[in-house]
Design an enzyme around this catalytic site. Structure first.
Site, PDB file in Angstrom:
ATOM      1  N   TYR A 180     -21.669 -15.349   5.386  1.00 25.51           N
ATOM      2  CA  TYR A 180     -20.726 -14.642   4.462  1.00 25.51           C
ATOM      3  C   TYR A 180     -19.498 -15.649   4.035  1.00 25.51           C
ATOM      4  O   TYR A 180     -19.303 -16.463   4.798  1.00 25.51           O
ATOM      5  CB  TYR A 180     -20.053 -13.331   5.362  1.00 25.51           C
ATOM      6  CG  TYR A 180     -19.069 -12.597   4.576  1.00 25.51           C
ATOM      7  CD1 TYR A 180     -19.438 -12.267   3.311  1.00 25.51           C
ATOM      8  CD2 TYR A 180     -17.686 -12.427   5.072  1.00 25.51           C
ATOM      9  CE1 TYR A 180     -18.625 -11.348   2.539  1.00 25.51           C
ATOM     10  CE2 TYR A 180     -16.887 -11.679   4.474  1.00 25.51           C
ATOM     11  CZ  TYR A 180     -17.331 -11.065   3.134  1.00 25.51           C
ATOM     12  OH  TYR A 180     -16.609 -10.459   2.444  1.00 25.51           O
ATOM     13  N   TYR A 190     -11.547 -10.441   8.474  1.00 25.16           N
ATOM     14  CA  TYR A 190     -12.797 -10.602   9.017  1.00 25.16           C
ATOM     15  C   TYR A 190     -12.484 -11.638   9.956  1.00 25.16           C
ATOM     16  O   TYR A 190     -12.575 -12.918   9.677  1.00 25.16           O
ATOM     17  CB  TYR A 190     -13.546 -11.490   7.740  1.00 25.16           C
ATOM     18  CG  TYR A 190     -15.072 -11.557   8.303  1.00 25.16           C
ATOM     19  CD1 TYR A 190     -15.887 -10.692   8.354  1.00 25.16           C
ATOM     20  CD2 TYR A 190     -15.415 -12.908   8.631  1.00 25.16           C
ATOM     21  CE1 TYR A 190     -17.294 -10.802   8.792  1.00 25.16           C
ATOM     22  CE2 TYR A 190     -16.854 -13.359   9.036  1.00 25.16           C
ATOM     23  CZ  TYR A 190     -17.909 -12.100   8.796  1.00 25.16           C
ATOM     24  OH  TYR A 190     -19.274 -12.502   9.242  1.00 25.16           O
TER      25      TYR A 190
HETATM   26  N1  LIG Z   1     -22.871  -6.515   5.767  1.00 27.50           N
HETATM   27  C1  LIG Z   1     -22.349  -7.332   5.275  1.00 27.50           C
HETATM   28  O1  LIG Z   1     -21.251  -7.104   4.310  1.00 27.50           O
HETATM   29  C2  LIG Z   1     -22.698  -8.743   5.360  1.00 27.50           C
HETATM   30  C3  LIG Z   1     -22.386  -9.794   4.380  1.00 27.50           C
HETATM   31  C4  LIG Z   1     -22.701 -11.112   4.616  1.00 27.50           C
HETATM   32  C5  LIG Z   1     -23.598 -11.354   5.595  1.00 27.50           C
HETATM   33  N2  LIG Z   1     -23.975 -10.416   6.621  1.00 27.50           N
HETATM   34  C6  LIG Z   1     -24.887 -11.076   7.874  1.00 27.50           C
HETATM   35  O2  LIG Z   1     -26.001 -10.183   7.535  1.00 27.50           O
HETATM   36  C7  LIG Z   1     -26.344 -10.233   8.857  1.00 27.50           C
HETATM   37  C8  LIG Z   1     -26.891  -8.982   9.446  1.00 27.50           C
HETATM   38  O3  LIG Z   1     -25.922  -7.900   9.198  1.00 27.50           O
HETATM   39  P1  LIG Z   1     -25.969  -6.458   8.645  1.00 27.50           P
HETATM   40  O4  LIG Z   1     -24.571  -6.705   7.951  1.00 27.50           O
HETATM   41  O5  LIG Z   1     -27.132  -6.321   8.044  1.00 27.50           O
HETATM   42  O6  LIG Z   1     -25.974  -5.664   9.939  1.00 27.50           O
HETATM   43  P2  LIG Z   1     -26.770  -5.090  11.008  1.00 27.50           P
HETATM   44  O7  LIG Z   1     -26.111  -4.039  11.873  1.00 27.50           O
HETATM   45  O8  LIG Z   1     -27.971  -4.240  10.383  1.00 27.50           O
HETATM   46  O9  LIG Z   1     -27.385  -6.283  11.624  1.00 27.50           O
HETATM   47  C9  LIG Z   1     -26.652  -6.856  12.877  1.00 27.50           C
HETATM   48  C10 LIG Z   1     -27.940  -6.827  13.812  1.00 27.50           C
HETATM   49  O10 LIG Z   1     -27.438  -7.816  14.968  1.00 27.50           O
HETATM   50  C11 LIG Z   1     -27.819  -7.185  16.128  1.00 27.50           C
HETATM   51  N3  LIG Z   1     -27.091  -7.911  17.164  1.00 27.50           N
HETATM   52  C12 LIG Z   1     -25.883  -7.772  17.577  1.00 27.50           C
HETATM   53  N4  LIG Z   1     -25.602  -8.691  18.777  1.00 27.50           N
HETATM   54  C13 LIG Z   1     -26.732  -9.220  19.173  1.00 27.50           C
HETATM   55  C14 LIG Z   1     -27.302  -9.909  20.139  1.00 27.50           C
HETATM   56  N5  LIG Z   1     -26.406 -10.247  20.988  1.00 27.50           N
HETATM   57  N6  LIG Z   1     -28.729 -10.417  20.111  1.00 27.50           N
HETATM   58  C15 LIG Z   1     -29.539  -9.889  19.186  1.00 27.50           C
HETATM   59  N7  LIG Z   1     -29.056  -9.058  18.128  1.00 27.50           N
HETATM   60  C16 LIG Z   1     -27.879  -8.718  18.057  1.00 27.50           C
HETATM   61  C17 LIG Z   1     -27.667  -5.691  15.898  1.00 27.50           C
HETATM   62  O11 LIG Z   1     -27.984  -4.941  17.111  1.00 27.50           O
HETATM   63  C18 LIG Z   1     -27.759  -5.554  14.708  1.00 27.50           C
HETATM   64  O12 LIG Z   1     -29.236  -5.158  14.779  1.00 27.50           O
HETATM   65  C19 LIG Z   1     -25.427 -10.788   9.884  1.00 27.50           C
HETATM   66  O13 LIG Z   1     -25.647 -12.070  10.295  1.00 27.50           O
HETATM   67  C20 LIG Z   1     -24.296 -10.632   9.178  1.00 27.50           C
HETATM   68  O14 LIG Z   1     -23.124 -11.311   9.525  1.00 27.50           O
HETATM   69  C21 LIG Z   1     -23.359  -9.325   6.389  1.00 27.50           C
END
Ligand SMILES: NC(=O)c1ccc[n+]([C@@H]2O[C@H](COP(=O)([O-])OP(=O)(O)OC[C@H]3O[C@@H](n4cnc5c(N)ncnc54)[C@H](O)[C@@H]3O)[C@@H](O)[C@H]2O)c1
Length: 301
Positions: A180, A190
């Site tokens: 991000y 954040y």
């Molecule tokens: N949603 C946004 O706005 C956004 C923007 C840019 C990047 N991201 C990144 O995308 C990726 C996915 O996130 P998302 O937003 O799709 O949410 P999401 O909730 O679908 O995914 C995050 C996942 O991480 C898992 N998780 C948390 N701690 C963990 C651990 N210790 N071991 C294993 N799994 C664990 C959660 O159970 C969840 O399934 C992340 O890296 C997030 O930072 C998200």
């Protein structure tokens, strides 16, 4: 016709516990391209996730364009905070949401994949997980423990996964993570060291791409996604305002759709991207290229 063909390839998507995040969207796109999909799910969310699947609650979102449902070859328990089971403290190992899952560490995941599918059985690894327990706190108020947990779970986990899973990858294999832009520009709200974790993840993408490229011939990239109200992002508390702000100020003035991230991931994981490694790919409707807020300009008339 040039198409993304992942048939015969096996993907592991780490960080899927519902149908609302980027991991699920990526799994779906990879399956649309023909890959078989295994997922790694955080133990505290594992039961709810498998129940949702078994009770058919996710059938609609699992539907692929050909009419069939997205299948998970395996759903593995994974807590990416731990490299080996011995690293997990006693209270976690005996916790009711962990104790019956077997070895939920990254090492345990590697052993299960090897025993289920053999020594060279993976082509695509997606790292789509992050956690910062103090994400709502400004960096100035973040504790050392909160900061280190954010970096451990959200960044070091990629290092550990690449070093442990690379030997299982077949030639042409690729790793991909999600980052991000708070890594490079200030995004108020954040916090908790999550911005630091994303900076580390991006720097490690370059270094790991070099090392895994030379050692194994594998590729490694990261997608810098725009905001999307997933379960994890909702924990930030201001995600809806972030989504609206980006839609109002990006070159493409509309909210990001997770399948746009999924389709980019499928391309980056495919032989079509054989020349791309060590790179940050922005899938954010172009927001990262802006240097001034459009809404501010408009409000000045
Ligand atoms: N949603 C946004 O706005 C956004 C923007 C840019 C990047 N991201 C990144 O995308 C990726 C996915 O996130 P998302 O937003 O799709 O949410 P999401 O909730 O679908 O995914 C995050 C996942 O991480 C898992 N998780 C948390 N701690 C963990 C651990 N210790 N071991 C294993 N799994 C664990 C959660 O159970 C969840 O399934 C992340 O890296 C997030 O930072 C998200």
């Amino acid at each position: 016709m040039l198409n993304i063909d992942l048939s015969g390839k096996r993907a592991l998507v780490a960080g899927v516990a519902d149908d609302g995040g980027f991991g699920f969207a990526i799994a779906k796109s990879l399956a649309e391209a023909g890959a078989s999909i295994c997922v790694g799910t955080w133990p505290p969310a594992l039961n709810i996730f498998t129940n949702l699947i078994e009770r058919g609650k996710m059938d609609e979102s699992r539907r692929l364009s050909g009419g069939s449902l997205l299948q998970f070859e395996k759903v593995y328990p994974l807590d990416a905070a731990f490299d080996t089971l011995a690293d997990a403290p006693e209270d976690i190992r005996t916790n009711k949401r962990y104790r019956d899952t077997g070895d939920f560490s990254i090492d345990g995941l590697v052993k299960r994949i090897e025993s289920d599918f053999g020594a060279q059985s993976l082509d695509i690894v997606i790292h789509s997980l992050a956690n910062g327990p103090e994400v709502k706190k400004p960096l100035l108020e973040t504790s050392r423990a909160g900061y280190l947990t954010a970096v451990s779970v959200s960044a070091y986990s990629l290092v550990s996964m690449v070093s442990r899973l690379a030997p299982l990858m077949r030639p042409g294999g690729s790793f991909l993570s999600l980052t991000y832009m708070a890594s490079e520009r200030v995004i108020p709200g954040y916090g908790g060291g999550m911005s630091s974790a994303k900076s580390a993840l991006e720097s490690d993408t370059r270094t790991l791409a070099y090392e895994a490229g030379r050692k194994y011939g594998l590729r490694l990239n990261t997608i810098s996604a725009g905001p999307w109200a997933s379960r994890a992002a909702s924990a930030i508390g201001i995600i809806d305002r972030m989504v609206d702000y980006c839609a109002a100020n990006a070159p493409l003035a509309e909210p990001l759709r997770p399948e746009e991230v999924g389709n980019t991931a499928a391309f980056l994981s495919s032989p079509l991207a054989a020349g791309i490694t060590g790179t940050i790919i922005y899938v954010d409707k172009g927001y990262h290229s802006m240097g001034m807020s459009v809404t501010a300009l408009e409000s000045q008339g």
